[in-house]
Design a protein around this motif. Structure first.
Motif, PDB file in Angstrom:
ATOM      1  N   ARG A  14     -19.781 -13.038 -23.815  1.00  0.00           N
ATOM      2  CA  ARG A  14     -18.398 -13.201 -23.387  1.00  0.00           C
ATOM      3  C   ARG A  14     -17.558 -12.801 -24.590  1.00  0.00           C
ATOM      4  NH1 ARG A  14     -14.591 -17.333 -23.672  1.00  0.00           N
ATOM      5  NH2 ARG A  14     -13.380 -17.661 -21.768  1.00  0.00           N
ATOM      6  N   TYR A  15     -16.730 -11.758 -24.424  1.00  0.00           N
ATOM      7  CA  TYR A  15     -15.888 -11.317 -25.536  1.00  0.00           C
ATOM      8  C   TYR A  15     -14.720 -12.283 -25.724  1.00  0.00           C
ATOM      9  CZ  TYR A  15     -18.435  -6.938 -26.135  1.00  0.00           C
ATOM     10  OH  TYR A  15     -19.402  -6.006 -26.403  1.00  0.00           O
ATOM     11  N   SER A  16     -14.075 -12.172 -26.880  1.00  0.00           N
ATOM     12  CA  SER A  16     -13.044 -13.165 -27.231  1.00  0.00           C
ATOM     13  C   SER A  16     -11.900 -13.214 -26.221  1.00  0.00           C
ATOM     14  CB  SER A  16     -12.518 -12.921 -28.640  1.00  0.00           C
ATOM     15  OG  SER A  16     -12.163 -11.567 -28.782  1.00  0.00           O
ATOM     16  N   GLY A  18     -12.278 -13.186 -23.168  1.00  0.00           N
ATOM     17  CA  GLY A  18     -12.763 -13.903 -21.997  1.00  0.00           C
ATOM     18  C   GLY A  18     -13.628 -13.059 -21.072  1.00  0.00           C
ATOM     19  N   PHE A  19     -13.645 -11.721 -21.315  1.00  0.00           N
ATOM     20  CA  PHE A  19     -14.415 -10.836 -20.435  1.00  0.00           C
ATOM     21  C   PHE A  19     -15.919 -11.023 -20.655  1.00  0.00           C
ATOM     22  CE2 PHE A  19     -16.424  -6.829 -19.240  1.00  0.00           C
ATOM     23  CZ  PHE A  19     -15.931  -6.681 -17.959  1.00  0.00           C
ATOM     24  N   VAL A  20     -16.644 -11.231 -19.555  1.00  0.00           N
ATOM     25  CA  VAL A  20     -18.101 -11.391 -19.641  1.00  0.00           C
ATOM     26  C   VAL A  20     -18.750 -10.031 -19.404  1.00  0.00           C
ATOM     27  CG1 VAL A  20     -20.126 -12.565 -18.703  1.00  0.00           C
ATOM     28  CG2 VAL A  20     -17.957 -13.793 -18.893  1.00  0.00           C
ATOM     29  N   ALA A  21     -19.242  -9.397 -20.481  1.00  0.00           N
ATOM     30  CA  ALA A  21     -19.804  -8.048 -20.392  1.00  0.00           C
ATOM     31  C   ALA A  21     -21.280  -8.075 -20.011  1.00  0.00           C
ATOM     32  CB  ALA A  21     -19.623  -7.319 -21.724  1.00  0.00           C
ATOM     33  N   VAL A  22     -21.992  -9.140 -20.392  1.00  0.00           N
ATOM     34  CA  VAL A  22     -23.409  -9.301 -20.041  1.00  0.00           C
ATOM     35  C   VAL A  22     -23.555 -10.719 -19.504  1.00  0.00           C
ATOM     36  CG1 VAL A  22     -25.783  -9.357 -20.917  1.00  0.00           C
ATOM     37  CG2 VAL A  22     -24.174  -7.652 -21.790  1.00  0.00           C
ATOM     38  N   GLY A  39     -27.348   2.386 -16.217  1.00  0.00           N
ATOM     39  CA  GLY A  39     -26.201   1.811 -15.522  1.00  0.00           C
ATOM     40  C   GLY A  39     -24.965   2.652 -15.779  1.00  0.00           C
ATOM     41  N   PRO A  40     -23.966   2.531 -14.891  1.00  0.00           N
ATOM     42  CA  PRO A  40     -22.734   3.314 -15.067  1.00  0.00           C
ATOM     43  C   PRO A  40     -21.936   2.808 -16.269  1.00  0.00           C
ATOM     44  CG  PRO A  40     -22.497   1.752 -13.243  1.00  0.00           C
ATOM     45  CD  PRO A  40     -23.918   1.664 -13.703  1.00  0.00           C
ATOM     46  N   ASN A  41     -20.931   3.563 -16.661  1.00  0.00           N
ATOM     47  CA  ASN A  41     -20.069   3.144 -17.769  1.00  0.00           C
ATOM     48  C   ASN A  41     -19.514   1.761 -17.480  1.00  0.00           C
ATOM     49  OD1 ASN A  41     -20.468   5.544 -19.043  1.00  0.00           O
ATOM     50  ND2 ASN A  41     -18.519   6.441 -18.407  1.00  0.00           N
ATOM     51  N   GLY A  42     -19.543   0.908 -18.488  1.00  0.00           N
ATOM     52  CA  GLY A  42     -18.995  -0.435 -18.331  1.00  0.00           C
ATOM     53  C   GLY A  42     -19.989  -1.445 -17.795  1.00  0.00           C
ATOM     54  N   ALA A  43     -21.236  -1.017 -17.538  1.00  0.00           N
ATOM     55  CA  ALA A  43     -22.243  -1.928 -16.987  1.00  0.00           C
ATOM     56  C   ALA A  43     -22.677  -3.000 -17.985  1.00  0.00           C
ATOM     57  CB  ALA A  43     -23.463  -1.141 -16.527  1.00  0.00           C
ATOM     58  N   GLY A  44     -22.431  -2.725 -19.271  1.00  0.00           N
ATOM     59  CA  GLY A  44     -22.822  -3.691 -20.301  1.00  0.00           C
ATOM     60  C   GLY A  44     -24.008  -3.245 -21.142  1.00  0.00           C
ATOM     61  N   LYS A  45     -24.366  -1.968 -21.051  1.00  0.00           N
ATOM     62  CA  LYS A  45     -25.522  -1.452 -21.799  1.00  0.00           C
ATOM     63  C   LYS A  45     -25.288  -1.524 -23.305  1.00  0.00           C
ATOM     64  CE  LYS A  45     -25.219   2.661 -19.978  1.00  0.00           C
ATOM     65  NZ  LYS A  45     -23.979   2.532 -19.178  1.00  0.00           N
ATOM     66  N   THR A  46     -24.134  -1.018 -23.738  1.00  0.00           N
ATOM     67  CA  THR A  46     -23.861  -1.005 -25.180  1.00  0.00           C
ATOM     68  C   THR A  46     -23.793  -2.426 -25.730  1.00  0.00           C
ATOM     69  OG1 THR A  46     -22.744   1.119 -25.075  1.00  0.00           O
ATOM     70  CG2 THR A  46     -22.182  -0.284 -26.940  1.00  0.00           C
ATOM     71  N   THR A  47     -23.160  -3.307 -24.984  1.00  0.00           N
ATOM     72  CA  THR A  47     -23.081  -4.706 -25.427  1.00  0.00           C
ATOM     73  C   THR A  47     -24.485  -5.293 -25.566  1.00  0.00           C
ATOM     74  OG1 THR A  47     -20.940  -4.949 -24.335  1.00  0.00           O
ATOM     75  CG2 THR A  47     -22.136  -6.982 -24.832  1.00  0.00           C
ATOM     76  N   THR A  48     -25.346  -5.008 -24.587  1.00  0.00           N
ATOM     77  CA  THR A  48     -26.723  -5.502 -24.643  1.00  0.00           C
ATOM     78  C   THR A  48     -27.439  -4.943 -25.866  1.00  0.00           C
ATOM     79  OG1 THR A  48     -26.798  -5.643 -22.238  1.00  0.00           O
ATOM     80  CG2 THR A  48     -28.921  -5.593 -23.373  1.00  0.00           C
ATOM     81  N   ASP A 159     -28.846   3.764 -28.460  1.00  0.00           N
ATOM     82  CA  ASP A 159     -27.740   3.733 -27.515  1.00  0.00           C
ATOM     83  C   ASP A 159     -27.305   5.158 -27.176  1.00  0.00           C
ATOM     84  OD1 ASP A 159     -25.744   2.895 -25.863  1.00  0.00           O
ATOM     85  OD2 ASP A 159     -24.452   2.088 -27.430  1.00  0.00           O
ATOM     86  N   GLU A 160     -27.595   5.576 -25.957  1.00  0.00           N
ATOM     87  CA  GLU A 160     -27.229   6.903 -25.428  1.00  0.00           C
ATOM     88  C   GLU A 160     -27.437   8.029 -26.443  1.00  0.00           C
ATOM     89  OE1 GLU A 160     -24.745   7.477 -22.409  1.00  0.00           O
ATOM     90  OE2 GLU A 160     -24.431   5.390 -21.836  1.00  0.00           O
ATOM     91  N   PRO A 161     -28.683   8.253 -26.873  1.00  0.00           N
ATOM     92  CA  PRO A 161     -28.924   9.282 -27.898  1.00  0.00           C
ATOM     93  C   PRO A 161     -28.657  10.707 -27.421  1.00  0.00           C
ATOM     94  CG  PRO A 161     -31.005   8.474 -27.039  1.00  0.00           C
ATOM     95  CD  PRO A 161     -29.925   7.588 -26.467  1.00  0.00           C
TER      96      PRO A 161
HETATM   97  P1  ATP Z   1     -20.442   2.697 -21.727  1.00  0.00           P
HETATM   98  O1  ATP Z   1     -21.494   3.627 -21.254  1.00  0.00           O
HETATM   99  O2  ATP Z   1     -19.042   3.061 -21.276  1.00  0.00           O
HETATM  100  O3  ATP Z   1     -20.505   2.329 -23.183  1.00  0.00           O
HETATM  101  P2  ATP Z   1     -21.707   0.222 -21.217  1.00  0.00           P
HETATM  102  O4  ATP Z   1     -22.568  -0.009 -20.033  1.00  0.00           O
HETATM  103  O5  ATP Z   1     -22.370   0.480 -22.487  1.00  0.00           O
HETATM  104  O6  ATP Z   1     -20.706   1.369 -20.894  1.00  0.00           O
HETATM  105  P3  ATP Z   1     -20.234  -1.817 -22.587  1.00  0.00           P
HETATM  106  O7  ATP Z   1     -19.732  -0.881 -23.630  1.00  0.00           O
HETATM  107  O8  ATP Z   1     -21.235  -2.817 -22.967  1.00  0.00           O
HETATM  108  O9  ATP Z   1     -20.748  -1.027 -21.307  1.00  0.00           O
HETATM  109  O10 ATP Z   1     -18.957  -2.542 -21.984  1.00  0.00           O
HETATM  110  C1  ATP Z   1     -19.037  -3.464 -20.907  1.00  0.00           C
HETATM  111  C2  ATP Z   1     -17.660  -4.015 -20.654  1.00  0.00           C
HETATM  112  O11 ATP Z   1     -17.264  -4.834 -21.745  1.00  0.00           O
HETATM  113  C3  ATP Z   1     -16.596  -2.955 -20.491  1.00  0.00           C
HETATM  114  O12 ATP Z   1     -15.786  -3.313 -19.387  1.00  0.00           O
HETATM  115  C4  ATP Z   1     -15.794  -3.018 -21.761  1.00  0.00           C
HETATM  116  O13 ATP Z   1     -14.446  -2.749 -21.551  1.00  0.00           O
HETATM  117  C5  ATP Z   1     -15.992  -4.460 -22.224  1.00  0.00           C
HETATM  118  N1  ATP Z   1     -15.983  -4.577 -23.689  1.00  0.00           N
HETATM  119  C6  ATP Z   1     -16.728  -3.885 -24.558  1.00  0.00           C
HETATM  120  N2  ATP Z   1     -16.481  -4.247 -25.826  1.00  0.00           N
HETATM  121  C7  ATP Z   1     -15.517  -5.209 -25.765  1.00  0.00           C
HETATM  122  C8  ATP Z   1     -14.810  -5.994 -26.743  1.00  0.00           C
HETATM  123  N3  ATP Z   1     -15.065  -5.869 -28.052  1.00  0.00           N
HETATM  124  N4  ATP Z   1     -13.899  -6.875 -26.291  1.00  0.00           N
HETATM  125  C9  ATP Z   1     -13.647  -7.014 -24.968  1.00  0.00           C
HETATM  126  N5  ATP Z   1     -14.273  -6.321 -23.995  1.00  0.00           N
HETATM  127  C10 ATP Z   1     -15.187  -5.416 -24.388  1.00  0.00           C
END
Ligand code: ATP
Length: 235
Positions: A14-16, A18-22, A39-48, A159-161
């Motif tokens: 949960r980012y600061s 409040g958004f829950v990315a994973v 997963g599509p953009n925004g799925a939470g892959k990078t956060t994971t 991450d997306e090499p």
């Molecule tokens: P992409 O391929 O676009 O990187 P992703 O699957 O890797 O997509 P993430 O980058 O993990 O997805 O992002 C997931 C969600 O979390 C997105 O909606 C993004 O806007 C949000 N997010 C990412 N980083 C932060 C942050 N530091 N603070 C708040 N929200 C964030």
């Protein structure tokens, strides 16, 4: 026998704001697998992946690599090689000189750096003696991967090499991941393209809106209509 490379249990971020990315992600990676996080953009892959690399701390849940808890600063991070886009290299130095400088700066110079092996896997050939400023984007990304491989980590997290690469460069990147897995090590790689995961990975975890929506062997997923499910979820 090597311990299980990675076990993820109830992972949540949960980012600061409040958004829950994973949101409650659990899966495991077995020895020798090439696991694609799809997963599509925004799925939470990078956060994971940033949590797996020990760059950010999970809000809840745990990541264990070879039985050790992953968190920022954890000793087990030396057994995980990380690739994120945009590693800075000194353009006027050769690829090899950049890697030597990097290794000297890691605080691990007492450990053997496996320059020859890492460079061979990255497939840069004689280009390692050329200045980085002459490199294509694909070569830079493979140099960054060679850098992450210097300690021959048992687990590579990428991450997306293939981001920003053209088809021949994507093909070369796939070969790099295959060669690494062929050494008996384990790879976790993210992608937003099913075809790429199908061609590179043995296993897949499909994410959507922070959750796991499908997982299994790559062949099984395609046979079960994973592609259709994935397409519906893609904006
Ligand atoms: P992409 O391929 O676009 O990187 P992703 O699957 O890797 O997509 P993430 O980058 O993990 O997805 O992002 C997931 C969600 O979390 C997105 O909606 C993004 O806007 C949000 N997010 C990412 N980083 C932060 C942050 N530091 N603070 C708040 N929200 C964030």
């Amino acid at each position: 026998l090597a311990k299980t490379p990675m076990v993820i249990d109830g992972l949540r971020k949960r980012y600061s704001g409040g958004f829950v990315a994973v949101d409650g992600l659990s899966f495991r990676v077995e020895p020798g697998q090439v696991l694609g996080l799809l997963g599509p953009n925004g799925a939470g892959k990078t956060t994971t992946l940033r949590m797996l690399m020990g760059l950010i701390t999970p809000t809840e849940g745990s990541i264990r690599v070879f039985g050790h808890r992953v968190r920022p600063g954890a000793p087990v991070l030396s057994r995980i090689g990380s690739f994120v886009e945009g590693s800075g290299f000194l353009p006027h130095l050769s690829g090899k000189a950049n890697l030597e400088l990097y290794w000297a700066s890691t605080g691990r110079p007492a450990e053997k750096a496996h320059f020859a092996e890492a460079l061979e896997i990255a497939g840069l050939g004689d280009a390692v003696h050329r200045r980085v400023k002459t490199y294509s984007q694909g070569m830079r990304q493979r140099l960054a991967i060679a850098q992450a491989m210097l300690g021959l980590p048992e687990l590579m997290v990428l991450d997306e090499p293939t981001n920003g690469l053209d088809p021949p460069q994507i093909h070369q990147m796939r070969e790099v991941l295959r060669r690494y897995a062929a050494t008996g090590r384990t790879v976790v790689v993210s992608s937003h393209l099913l075809a790429e995961v199908e061609q590179t990975c043995t296993h897949v975890v499909v994410m959507h809106r922070g959750r796991l929506v499908a997982s299994g062997e790559v062949g099984e997923l395609a046979a079960a209509g994973g592609e259709a499910t994935f397409r519906v979820d893609t904006p």
